[in-house]
Enzyme design. Structure first.
Site, PDB file in Angstrom:
ATOM      1  N   GLY A   1       6.588  -5.097  -1.522  1.00 16.06           N
ATOM      2  CA  GLY A   1       5.804  -3.974  -1.152  1.00 16.06           C
ATOM      3  C   GLY A   1       4.732  -3.412  -2.260  1.00 16.06           C
ATOM      4  O   GLY A   1       4.523  -3.616  -3.401  1.00 16.06           O
TER       5      GLY A   1
ATOM      6  N   HIS B   1       5.867  -3.866   3.015  1.00 15.90           N
ATOM      7  CA  HIS B   1       5.233  -2.707   3.473  1.00 15.90           C
ATOM      8  C   HIS B   1       4.359  -2.444   2.363  1.00 15.90           C
ATOM      9  O   HIS B   1       4.325  -2.385   1.228  1.00 15.90           O
ATOM     10  CB  HIS B   1       6.453  -1.589   3.402  1.00 15.90           C
ATOM     11  CG  HIS B   1       7.090  -1.269   1.954  1.00 15.90           C
ATOM     12  ND1 HIS B   1       6.461  -0.574   0.935  1.00 15.90           N
ATOM     13  CD2 HIS B   1       8.156  -1.860   1.416  1.00 15.90           C
ATOM     14  CE1 HIS B   1       7.317  -0.679  -0.027  1.00 15.90           C
ATOM     15  NE2 HIS B   1       8.141  -1.321   0.274  1.00 15.90           N
ATOM     16  N   ASP B   2       3.384  -1.718   3.112  1.00 12.00           N
ATOM     17  CA  ASP B   2       1.938  -1.025   2.387  1.00 12.00           C
ATOM     18  C   ASP B   2       1.395  -2.350   1.433  1.00 12.00           C
ATOM     19  O   ASP B   2       0.586  -1.947   0.603  1.00 12.00           O
ATOM     20  CB  ASP B   2       2.591  -0.027   1.310  1.00 12.00           C
ATOM     21  CG  ASP B   2       3.393   0.939   2.150  1.00 12.00           C
ATOM     22  OD1 ASP B   2       2.819   1.771   2.909  1.00 12.00           O
ATOM     23  OD2 ASP B   2       4.520   1.100   2.006  1.00 12.00           O
TER      24      ASP B   2
END
Length: 255
Positions: free
Chosen positions: A136, A118-119
């Site tokens: 992440g 994520h991200d």
């Protein structure tokens, strides 16, 4: 070009000349551009945004929810640029409230089993080796080569034109233009072969080399080393990039 054995949600947006093989699953709130080839058993889930000219191999999953317990179902995306090759079983998760999106740029090769959490932000023209796992909010700048089975700690950044040894693991930033390897990971010199292949002049390569001699071999702390670099090394966009990278490193650079 679209197999009747594929499932495509009626709200998904599919561009022109897209090849979709049997047993592909495409969720709602998905946008896929033109000239993509999506092989069998690929799952493209809610929030995926895929550009043009990509080839996605069997078993890849784009846009799965983050593996982050703080995620509360917020509207986020997983964005793939153009002309990427995404090999078997690659996973690219959606973003969280932290950044709102996970981004893979254009002209990248993500080999089998790569995980983009994520991200994360992966730049352009990068090569990511088999089974490399990115935690992440990592950042990989353009033209980096990350070998197989590399473990990247959350929030780390890898600079442009880096060559990372297979099996490496790290929790600090990797400055641009260098080779990094060994265990524990360490600076192993500049990526001379890669820089020459990309047209860097001998003078510029020598200046980059001198920067890292000061940073790694002068015995100075980082702040003192950067001041010495500013005073002694001719300025150029590449040298300024190194200075900016090191100055802004939140986790510190590998030593």
């Amino acid at each position: 070009m679209i197999s009747p054995l594929a499932y495509i949600h009626p709200e998904a947006i599919i561009g022109e000349n897209v090849e979709i093989a049997p047993f592909v699953y495409i969720d709602k709130n998905v946008v896929i551009g033109d000239n993509n080839k999506i092989m069998s058993n690929v799952s493209i889930l809610y929030g995926a945004r895929i550009g043009n000219g990509n080839t996605i191999f069997p078993g890849a999953v784009i846009g799965a929810v983050p593996q982050d317990l703080k995620f509360q179902g917020e509207e986020t995306t997983a964005e793939i640029g153009d002309n990427n090759t995404i090999r078997e079983n690659v996973t690219v998760n959606r973003g969280t409230a932290a950044k709102g999106k996970t981004v893979v740029g254009s002209n990248n090769l993500l080999m089998e089993g790569v995980h983009v959490a994520h991200d994360a932000i992966v730049g352009n023209r990068c090569i990511i080796g088999n089974s490399t796992k990115m935690a992440g909010e990592i950042i990989i700048d353009d033209n980096a080569i990350v070998s197989a089975a590399v473990l990247m700690h959350q929030f780390c950044r890898v600079g442009s034109y880096v060559m990372l040894q297979g099996g490496s693991r790290f929790s600090k930033d990797i400055p641009p233009y260098i080779i990094a390897g060994r265990d524990p990971i360490a600076y192993c010199g500049i990526n001379i072969v890669g820089l020459r292949r990309h047209g860097f002049s001998n003078e510029l390569i020598e200046n980059i080399h001198n920067v890292y001699r000061i940073i790694y071999q002068s015995g100075l702390n980082v702040s003192e080393a950067l001041e010495k670099v500013k005073n002694e090394i001719p300025s150029s966009p590449e040298i300024e990039y190194i200075i900016e990278f090191v100055q802004n490193s939140k986790r510190g650079i590998i030593r």
